[in-house]
Design an enzyme around this catalytic site. Structure first.
Site, PDB file in Angstrom:
ATOM      1  N   ASN A 155      -4.508   6.064  -7.468  1.00 52.54           N
ATOM      2  CA  ASN A 155      -5.122   7.551  -7.171  1.00 52.54           C
ATOM      3  C   ASN A 155      -4.179   8.476  -7.639  1.00 52.54           C
ATOM      4  OD1 ASN A 155      -3.595   6.946  -4.642  1.00 52.54           O
ATOM      5  ND2 ASN A 155      -4.963   8.236  -3.468  1.00 52.54           N
TER       6      ASN A 155
ATOM      7  N   HIS B 195       0.908  -1.118  -0.063  1.00 53.26           N
ATOM      8  CA  HIS B 195       0.011  -0.215   0.014  1.00 53.26           C
ATOM      9  C   HIS B 195       0.768   1.129   0.038  1.00 53.26           C
ATOM     10  CE1 HIS B 195      -4.154   1.771   1.245  1.00 53.26           C
ATOM     11  NE2 HIS B 195      -3.444   2.425   0.859  1.00 53.26           N
TER      12      HIS B 195
ATOM     13  N   ASP C 104       0.672   2.580   3.764  1.00 54.71           N
ATOM     14  CA  ASP C 104      -0.189   3.682   3.335  1.00 54.71           C
ATOM     15  C   ASP C 104       0.643   4.936   3.095  1.00 54.71           C
ATOM     16  OD1 ASP C 104      -2.280   5.094   2.478  1.00 54.71           O
ATOM     17  OD2 ASP C 104      -3.499   5.264   4.229  1.00 54.71           O
TER      18      ASP C 104
ATOM     19  N   LEU D  12       2.863   6.434  -4.735  1.00 55.53           N
ATOM     20  CA  LEU D  12       3.898   7.063  -5.385  1.00 55.53           C
ATOM     21  C   LEU D  12       3.917   8.440  -6.166  1.00 55.53           C
ATOM     22  CD1 LEU D  12       5.837   3.914  -6.889  1.00 55.53           C
ATOM     23  CD2 LEU D  12       6.385   5.237  -4.768  1.00 55.53           C
TER      24      LEU D  12
END
Lengths: 428, 310
Positions: free
Chosen positions: A95, A61, A308, A64
């Site tokens: 995203n 997760h 994350d 980048l």
């Protein structure tokens, strides 16, 4: 023929139940063999005496930010941060700007990563076009271009019907859907966990129930469809319970937690006087949730630890708390935090941590790696369990510095990262 | 008299003795307001900026008067006329102000925690004049000053705070202050407007009659009419019927009850007009005390000289 001999280390490979002193010979990007005292015979030598040698860590997760927000992170800087943090592979969330919802964008990411990346990059495609929740993205095309999973991460798949169809359709390709679980109407304008701390601080909170409702839904839909769902950044005790019950029924559900949800609570928002580096989504929860997550790691309900990693510029963070961007960087702090606070604290065995960071992420997404079995990719993470260092955001390889862990003294750090048989990073 | 804080961000971080210091100072300074020449040189040469990102009548004029009485040089920035409308960030505005070397910035802002950011990044003293739903410390101080004047004490008083607790910075600051000084607080309102956690700090009820029963002070909070769209309660009509303070309900309180309201009031919603204008209403005393409390805060934080204040 390139050969690398990792000599004198303690090999910890949960995939094979190994925890003992062994040398590891890597040849042509693959693990050639594990044995005591392998002669060098011209191989390049990595002295690993006093270090732990494990299958390379995989962060499933990561944001980048490239394409689109190269001011926050690039594939080059993000993968350098990964290497310096002990990760040999990252899974890049879709995203970006534009969203990774078509094969062309996936290919661009793959090519850029091949040219500039320090570690492996596995793109994750969007579940729906533009992550708008309306039409399915072309899973087949995306998989062919290199996507290893699908997610609308950053937001949930709000419509149960859409999630159902996506789970069904993804079965064609044997791919897992990763859902960011949050009932949107319960999280409107929220910037932290709802509870006594948000009450005192006067900040709009999102209740833990808002996450658990979505996790329950996804578990039921996975059961209905036979599809595979992976719960991203699970943060609440009630969500964990839903996953635990689902697993007991044989539902194909897996889950990850982040280091920040394991080691911080919503009290951090108060203690830091509204420091926006305590703002993320899902928010830092209350202590009973945090304690439940640790328990979930120990009993195997949680499959993976994922960062994350969410880089943001100073401009996005140096604003009013309710205006600030969600998220923190994590690639360069996750491993030392886990070594110090989980293994060092005696909560989790080292081999289990390696499983959570390597073997299980590979299994969940069906990636090569996560093992040092002969013939597998020569991706290794070397750890120095005794090294003490203070987290210094100024020295991050990441382009961003948004972490609440700056200044924290931690024991146990990555020592080197080997990707495809080459040293991608080595501690100075 | 020395005060150990450079900023006033909220009541929560204050020790009870520090709160009493502010109240005692306000009592001492209030007399200046009754003089024919309402001006002392206590803060001569000090510069104070009033930075109001939200509309305010009472709080802002009250700070401005306090600044003038104490001879501080002050200016007020109305954000509609400033660079904020051009997209300047709060921190940039603050750093530009800082470059002009003010001694203090008094800020009201819609975001909880905004004054904390200023205090962290800038050299000047910061006074929180209301931040989001977090705190409004000078309001709680002026409320306490009013209660102490009328009742002679705070310890042991039963204070009912009624209405929209969820969105109220006034409720939070009052809760901290009153519990620190030994009053007992009961919070009342519909469950939709009472957030989780307050039951640890005060008695919580959803029946206004229970809250008012035997109360020494009833503090009514403004119902923001825009809240209705959030589904917190069905209509203002029902709100008034179930949670409004009427004459009949006031009779459940102690005979010498004080009725307070931080303003602005919605007559006929949270408070009936005959109550707002009734004999137990001290709503206008609150306003007068507001000036005295703000004089005390300015004086203590800016380290004014005692002789010059007398």
């Amino acid at each position: 023929m390139s050969r690398l001999l990792v000599k004198g280390g303690r090999v910890v490979d949960p995939s094979q139940g190994i925890d003992r002193a062994l040398d590891v010979l890597l040849e042509d990007g693959k693990v050639e063999k594990l044995a005591p005292r392998i002669p060098a015979r011209g191989a390049e030598l990595i002295e690993a005496g006093g270090l732990v040698v494990c299958p390379g860590f995989i962060d499933i997760h990561t944001h980048l930010r490239e394409p689109g927000r190269e001011d926050k992170e690039t594939i080059a800087s993000g993968t350098r941060a990964a290497a310096a943090g002990g990760f040999t592979a990252v899974c890049a969330m879709p995203n970006t700007h534009p969203v990774n919802d078509t094969a062309g964008i996936t290919r661009a990411i793959v090519e850029k990563a091949r040219a500039e990346g320090s570690v492996r990059v596995y793109p994750i495609g969007a579940i729906t076009r533009g992550q708008l929740g309306e039409e399915l993205a072309e899973f087949g095309d995306l998989q062919e271009a290199g996507c290893v999973a699908f997610s609308d991460d950053g937001k949930p798949v709000a419509s149960a019907r859409m999630m159902r169809r996506a789970l069904e359709y993804a079965r064609t390709f044997g791919l897992v859907l990763i859902d960011h679980c949050e009932e949107p109407t319960l999280a409107e304008k929220a910037c932290m966990n709802e509870g006594p701390v948000s009450t005192v601080l006067g900040l709009r909170g999102a209740p833990a129930a808002g996450e658990a409702i979505m996790v329950e839904r996804d578990v039921l839909l996975a059961e209905l469809t036979g599809g595979r769902v992976h719960i991203a950044h699970l943060s609440a005790a009630a969500s964990l319970d839903a996953v635990r019950r689902g697993k007991a029924r044989g539902v194909k559900v897996t889950a990850e937690v982040t280091p920040h949800h394991l080691f911080l609570t919503d009290e951090a928002v108060r203690e830091t006087g509204y420091d926006t580096n305590t703002k993320m989504n899902p928010p830092l929860r209350a202590e009973p949730d945090r304690a439940a997550l640790i328990e979930g790691l120990r009993d195997g309900t949680i499959d993976c630890i994922a960062t994350d990693h969410a880089p943001h510029t100073v401009d996005d963070k140096h604003v009013e708390y309710d205006q600030a961007a969600f998220g923190i960087v994590g690639l360069e702090t996750a491993v030392p935090l886990c070594l110090d606070r989980l293994v060092g604290a005696g909560l989790v065995e080292l081999s289990q941590l390696v499983a959570l960071l390597s073997t299980n992420p590979a299994r969940v997404l069906g990636l090569a790696g996560g093992t040092l079995a002969p013939g597998s990719p020569a991706d290794l993470t070397l750890l120095d369990l005794t090294k003490r260092r203070t987290v210094d955001p100024a020295r991050f390889e990441s382009r961003s510095r948004n972490t609440p862990f700056g200044g924290l003294a931690l024991r146990g750090w990555p020592a080197a990262t080997i990707v495809a048989g080459r040293v991608a990073w080595k501690a100075s | 008299m020395s005060f150990p804080h450079r900023h006033l961000l909220g009541i929560e971080p204050l020790e009870p003795t520090e709160i009493l210091t502010i109240l005692d100072t306000a009592d001492a300074l209030r007399e200046i307001l009754d003089r024919p020449i309402k001006k002392v040189p206590a803060l001569r040469g000090k510069t104070v900026v009033n930075l109001f990102y939200e509309p305010s009548t009472r709080t802002r004029s009250s700070f401005e008067i306090a600044e003038r009485v104490l001879s501080a040089d002050s200016l007020s920035i109305a954000t509609a006329a400033s660079s904020v409308t051009k997209g300047e960030t709060l921190l940039d505005t603050a750093r530009n102000l800082e470059a002009m070397n003010p001694d203090m910035v008094i800020m009201r802002h819609a975001s909880s925690g905004a004054p904390h950011m200023l205090a962290r990044h800038c050299r000047f003293s910061v006074v929180n004049a209301g931040d989001g739903a977090h705190e409004h410390p000078t309001q709680a101080l002026l409320d306490a000053l009013t209660m102490r004047q009328k009742k002679g004490r705070l310890k042991g008083l039963r204070v009912a705070i009624v209405g929209d607790i969820l969105h109220s910075r006034v409720a939070r600051s009052n809760l901290w202050l009153l519990t620190k000084l030994g009053a007992s607080v009961v919070l009342a309102g519909p469950p939709t407007l009472i957030p989780p956690g307050f039951e640890r700090m005060a008695e919580v009820t959803h029946r206004i009659d229970e809250a008012v029963e035997g109360a020494d002070v009833v503090m009514m909070l403004r119902i923001q009419l825009e809240r209705m769209s959030g589904g917190f309660f069905p209509t203002t009509r029902e709100y008034h019927r179930v949670f409004g303070l009427t004459e009949e309900r006031v009779r459940r309180a102690k005979k010498d009850v004080l009725v307070m309201h931080p303003g602005p009031m919605n007559r006929g919603v949270e408070i009936a007009s005959e109550v707002a204008d009734g004999p137990y209403s001290v709503i206008l005393d609150q306003v007068t005390n507001g000036v005295a409390v703000r004089m005390a805060v300015l004086y203590l934080l800016l380290g004014g000289s005692a002789e010059a204040a007398s």
